[in-house]
Every structure is written in structure tokens, then in C-alpha cells.
Design an enzyme around this catalytic site. Structure first.
Site, PDB file in Angstrom:
ATOM      1  N   ASP A  59       0.874  -1.174   0.000  1.00 38.89           N
ATOM      2  CA  ASP A  59       0.000   0.000   0.000  1.00 38.89           C
ATOM      3  C   ASP A  59       0.913   1.227   0.000  1.00 38.89           C
ATOM      4  OD1 ASP A  59      -1.593   2.162   0.637  1.00 38.89           O
ATOM      5  OD2 ASP A  59      -2.803   1.073   2.105  1.00 38.89           O
ATOM      6  N   VAL A  60       0.950   1.956  -1.113  1.00 38.64           N
ATOM      7  CA  VAL A  60       1.925   3.050  -1.221  1.00 38.64           C
ATOM      8  C   VAL A  60       1.560   4.247  -0.342  1.00 38.64           C
ATOM      9  CG1 VAL A  60       2.648   2.390  -3.566  1.00 38.64           C
ATOM     10  CG2 VAL A  60       0.885   4.147  -3.263  1.00 38.64           C
ATOM     11  N   TYR A 150      -7.905  15.047  -5.935  1.00 36.54           N
ATOM     12  CA  TYR A 150      -7.185  14.405  -7.043  1.00 36.54           C
ATOM     13  C   TYR A 150      -6.336  15.428  -7.790  1.00 36.54           C
ATOM     14  CZ  TYR A 150      -6.498  11.601 -11.307  1.00 36.54           C
ATOM     15  OH  TYR A 150      -5.949  10.920 -12.361  1.00 36.54           O
TER      16      TYR A 150
HETATM   17  N1  LIG Z   1      -7.731   6.690 -16.605  1.00 35.44           N
HETATM   18  C1  LIG Z   1      -7.565   7.953 -16.886  1.00 35.44           C
HETATM   19  O1  LIG Z   1      -8.342   8.570 -17.627  1.00 35.44           O
HETATM   20  C2  LIG Z   1      -6.392   8.708 -16.317  1.00 35.44           C
HETATM   21  C3  LIG Z   1      -6.207  10.031 -16.726  1.00 35.44           C
HETATM   22  C4  LIG Z   1      -5.131  10.743 -16.227  1.00 35.44           C
HETATM   23  C5  LIG Z   1      -4.257  10.147 -15.344  1.00 35.44           C
HETATM   24  N2  LIG Z   1      -4.460   8.855 -14.955  1.00 35.44           N
HETATM   25  C6  LIG Z   1      -3.502   8.291 -14.000  1.00 35.44           C
HETATM   26  O2  LIG Z   1      -2.991   7.081 -14.507  1.00 35.44           O
HETATM   27  C7  LIG Z   1      -2.610   6.229 -13.421  1.00 35.44           C
HETATM   28  C8  LIG Z   1      -3.208   4.859 -13.611  1.00 35.44           C
HETATM   29  O3  LIG Z   1      -4.623   5.006 -13.627  1.00 35.44           O
HETATM   30  P1  LIG Z   1      -5.610   3.916 -14.256  1.00 35.44           P
HETATM   31  O4  LIG Z   1      -6.558   4.651 -15.078  1.00 35.44           O
HETATM   32  O5  LIG Z   1      -4.847   2.768 -14.800  1.00 35.44           O
HETATM   33  O6  LIG Z   1      -6.403   3.545 -12.920  1.00 35.44           O
HETATM   34  P2  LIG Z   1      -6.780   2.145 -12.284  1.00 35.44           P
HETATM   35  O7  LIG Z   1      -7.751   2.462 -11.202  1.00 35.44           O
HETATM   36  O8  LIG Z   1      -7.134   1.163 -13.321  1.00 35.44           O
HETATM   37  O9  LIG Z   1      -5.381   1.714 -11.635  1.00 35.44           O
HETATM   38  C9  LIG Z   1      -4.871   2.305 -10.459  1.00 35.44           C
HETATM   39  C10 LIG Z   1      -4.148   1.214  -9.699  1.00 35.44           C
HETATM   40  O10 LIG Z   1      -3.566   1.798  -8.530  1.00 35.44           O
HETATM   41  C11 LIG Z   1      -3.742   0.876  -7.465  1.00 35.44           C
HETATM   42  N3  LIG Z   1      -3.707   1.583  -6.184  1.00 35.44           N
HETATM   43  C12 LIG Z   1      -4.624   2.447  -5.681  1.00 35.44           C
HETATM   44  N4  LIG Z   1      -4.266   2.815  -4.454  1.00 35.44           N
HETATM   45  C13 LIG Z   1      -3.104   2.159  -4.171  1.00 35.44           C
HETATM   46  C14 LIG Z   1      -2.258   2.124  -3.034  1.00 35.44           C
HETATM   47  N5  LIG Z   1      -2.529   2.826  -1.910  1.00 35.44           N
HETATM   48  N6  LIG Z   1      -1.138   1.349  -3.071  1.00 35.44           N
HETATM   49  C15 LIG Z   1      -0.858   0.626  -4.180  1.00 35.44           C
HETATM   50  N7  LIG Z   1      -1.617   0.622  -5.290  1.00 35.44           N
HETATM   51  C16 LIG Z   1      -2.737   1.383  -5.266  1.00 35.44           C
HETATM   52  C17 LIG Z   1      -5.121   0.265  -7.713  1.00 35.44           C
HETATM   53  O11 LIG Z   1      -5.288  -0.960  -6.998  1.00 35.44           O
HETATM   54  C18 LIG Z   1      -5.094   0.103  -9.220  1.00 35.44           C
HETATM   55  O12 LIG Z   1      -4.623  -1.162  -9.619  1.00 35.44           O
HETATM   56  C19 LIG Z   1      -3.089   6.947 -12.153  1.00 35.44           C
HETATM   57  O13 LIG Z   1      -1.994   7.652 -11.582  1.00 35.44           O
HETATM   58  C20 LIG Z   1      -4.124   7.921 -12.666  1.00 35.44           C
HETATM   59  O14 LIG Z   1      -4.279   9.041 -11.830  1.00 35.44           O
HETATM   60  C21 LIG Z   1      -5.516   8.122 -15.420  1.00 35.44           C
END
Ligand SMILES: NC(=O)c1ccc[n+]([C@@H]2O[C@H](COP(=O)([O-])OP(=O)(O)OC[C@H]3O[C@@H](n4cnc5c(N)ncnc54)[C@H](O)[C@@H]3O)[C@@H](O)[C@H]2O)c1
Length: 278
Positions: A59-60, A150
Site C-alpha cells: 500500500d503506497v 485528485y
Molecule cells: N484513466 C484515466 O483517464 C487517467 C487520466 C489521467 C491520469 N491517470 C492516471 O494514470 C494512473 C493509472 O490510472 P488507471 O486509469 O490505470 O487507474 P486504475 O484504477 O485502473 O489503476 C490504479 C491502480 O492503482 C492501485 N492503487 C490504488 N491505491 C493504491 C495504493 N494505496 N497502493 C498501491 N496501489 C494502489 C489500484 O489498486 C489500481 O490497480 C493513475 O496515476 C491515474 O491518476 C488516469
């Protein structure tokens, strides 16, 4: 772009962008250390890739988890070449006056303080030539009503990226960020399911007329982590289908503009719409 044998830590590895990145990094011949929350499927993920890849639950948002994680990595590999801070909690889309202090703090703990501690622990073990790539968001660059925690966390992550880039440049560690626009991942699908996002409207607002695929973000991350970008540090690469470049009222992508760029009967492209003044 292959640089086989590097040890690459990817947090949030079981999520949409994380999974795409794990596949790309492993296919390049690098060693993946896939990190995600307990019980989210990360152990199966790297288990499927086999030796020498490694999966670790962590858990980061918890410093003690991060310290233990780096102890495990050090014991197994004795080096870290790349860290990708990708894990995050998505936007709650709640009005600011309805957002409690604890909820706000939880997002910062995962999206900003976690990457800060991860970066520090990794940098202690990194050699010149190493790279850290932070996955930020357009939400950290532009105004975002109802995404207060966020957006703040991602703006902080961008500021952290620039500061660490300057601080560690003399040690040969590059620090960069990608700022994705909308990506078709579980994070966005969940917002749509909850009725908190109109994806058709999102697509119209993107000049390219669609959201990104997870692998398109993952490839940008891989690029910034590669030796090809040896003189790039502190930079934030937007990967947004043109979102940030659009400065007019209304839709950025219309059926009309798309049609006029389709090939005509002679096979040549028609003229694009004449630019309008902003
Ligand atoms: N999906 C989008 O449209 C989008 C847009 C801009 C930025 N992002 C960024 O891209 C990155 C990946 O997002 P995604 O869309 O793949 O989301 P996602 O929800 O599919 O993946 C996020 C992952 O982070 C893990 N996570 C959450 N809290 C955690 C913790 N405390 N410790 C360890 N792991 C943890 C979750 O279990 C999950 O597997 C994120 O940083 C997100 O902010 C996503």
C-alpha cells in the site's frame, strides 16, 4: 528502444495503465517488479510472466510498506533502474464542501506522499542512468471542479517531478512525468458507471475524437524511461489527443471536421476546415 535487463518498478501494476505497462516492459526484456494493493490480482499478474519478474503487495500510502518493499527488491536484485509511480486513487467528483478532510488526506497520501517516499527509497539505490517517471494527469495542470483532492495531488506530483529532477540531475537520475488526458481504463469506466462522467461529451472535446488506450500512455512512459530521452529531465509530457491545444468554445471533434479529412474519391485527403480565430 530495447534496454534489456533493467529492473523496473511499476506501482498500480494491476490497473488499466499499469497492466499495459507491465506487458510492454516485459516484452522489452526488462525485469518487472509489479506493485499493487493486497488482493487486487497483482500476484497473479507477475506470476503469469514468470521468472525473473516479481510481484509485491504494497500500500503506497503506508511508509512502512514502502520501506519493506524496497528491502525485498534490494535482497532480490541489488539494483533499481526505473521507478514508475503510477498507482493512484481516482477523482471522487464530490463538491468541495462535501469533501471531508480525511478523504482529501487519503488521496494525497496515495497520489503524492506515496510517490515521494517511493522516489526517495528508490533514489537511494539508483545508479547514474536511472529514471523515475511519475504518472500525473491533465487534472494537475488545468482547473477541475469537484476533483479537488485528485487535482491537488497531481499538481503536487508535477511540482515534485520538477524539484527532484533538479535535485538529482547531478547524480544522473532523471525524473519526468506524463500527464494523460482521458484514458479508457477501469478508473474512468467506474466514473461512467456511477453516472459521474459523460464519455460521449468527453470524446467530442478531444480533437482526436477518442480517449486514449492504456497502451498509448504506457508507451509514453516507456519512452521517458528509455535511454533515448537521456537529456530530458523535469519535463511533463501531455498525452491527451490534443485536449490541451484546443482553445475554442464547443466541440473540438465534430462529424463535419472528421468527414472533411477523410480521403476523397481520388484517394487524396480533402482540405481540413479553415482555422477559426480563438
Ligand atoms: N484513466 C484515466 O483517464 C487517467 C487520466 C489521467 C491520469 N491517470 C492516471 O494514470 C494512473 C493509472 O490510472 P488507471 O486509469 O490505470 O487507474 P486504475 O484504477 O485502473 O489503476 C490504479 C491502480 O492503482 C492501485 N492503487 C490504488 N491505491 C493504491 C495504493 N494505496 N497502493 C498501491 N496501489 C494502489 C489500484 O489498486 C489500481 O490497480 C493513475 O496515476 C491515474 O491518476 C488516469
Amino acid at each position: 528502444m530495447k534496454q534489456a535487463g533493467r529492473v523496473v518498478i511499476i506501482t498500480g501494476a494491476a490497473g488499466g495503465i499499469g497492466r499495459a505497462l507491465v506487458e510492454i516492459v516485459a516484452a522489452d526484456g526488462d525485469i518487472v517488479v509489479a506493485v499493487d494493493l493486497p488482493g487486487c490480482g497483482v500476484l497473479e499478474l507477475a506470476g503469469g510472466l514468470g521468472h525473473p519478474h516479481l510481484s509485491l503487495e504494497c500500500d503506497v500510502s503506508r511508509e512502512e510498506d514502502i520501506v519493506a518493499l524496497h528491502g525485498r527488491i534490494e535482497a532480490q536484485f541489488a539494483k533499481i533502474d526505473v521507478l514508475v509511480n503510477n498507482a493512484a486513487i481516482g477523482p471522487a467528483m464530490a463538491a468541495t464542501i462535501d469533501t471531508g478532510f480525511e478523504a482529501f488526506r487519503r488521496v494525497l497520501a496515495t497520489n503524492l506522499i506515496g510517490p515521494f517516499i517511493m522516489a526517495g527509497e528508490a533514489a537511494r539505490r539508483m545508479q547514474p542512468g536511472a529514471a523515475i517517471v511519475n504518472v500525473a494527469s491533465l487534472a494537475g495542470v488545468l482547473g477541475n471542479p469537484k476533483r479537488n483532492a485528485y487535482a491537488s495531488s497531481k499538481a503536487g506530483l508535477i511540482a515534485l517531478t520538477r524539484s527532484l529532477a533538479c535535485e538529482w540531475a547531478s547524480r544522473g537520475i532523471r525524473v519526468t512525468a506524463v500527464a494523460p488526458g482521458y484514458v479508457r481504463t477501469p478508473m474512468v469506466a467506474e466514473l461512467e458507471r456511477a453516472g459521474k462522467m459523460d464519455l460521449a461529451a468527453v470524446r467530442r472535446r478531444v480533437p482526436m475524437g477518442r480517449m486514449a488506450r492504456p497502451d498509448e500512455i504506457a508507451r509514453a512512459v516507456r519512452f521517458l524511461a528509455s535511454a533515448q530521452t537521456g537529456y530530458i529531465t523535469g519535463s511533463v509530457l501531455t498525452v491527451d489527443g490534443g485536449w490541451m491545444s484546443f482553445n475554442q468554445p464547443g466541440d473540438a471533434h465534430t462529424r463535419r471536421s472528421a468527414r472533411r479529412l477523410e480521403p476523397n474519391s481520388s484517394g487524396r485527403k480533402n482540405e481540413p476546415m479553415r482555422a477559426q480565430w480563438s
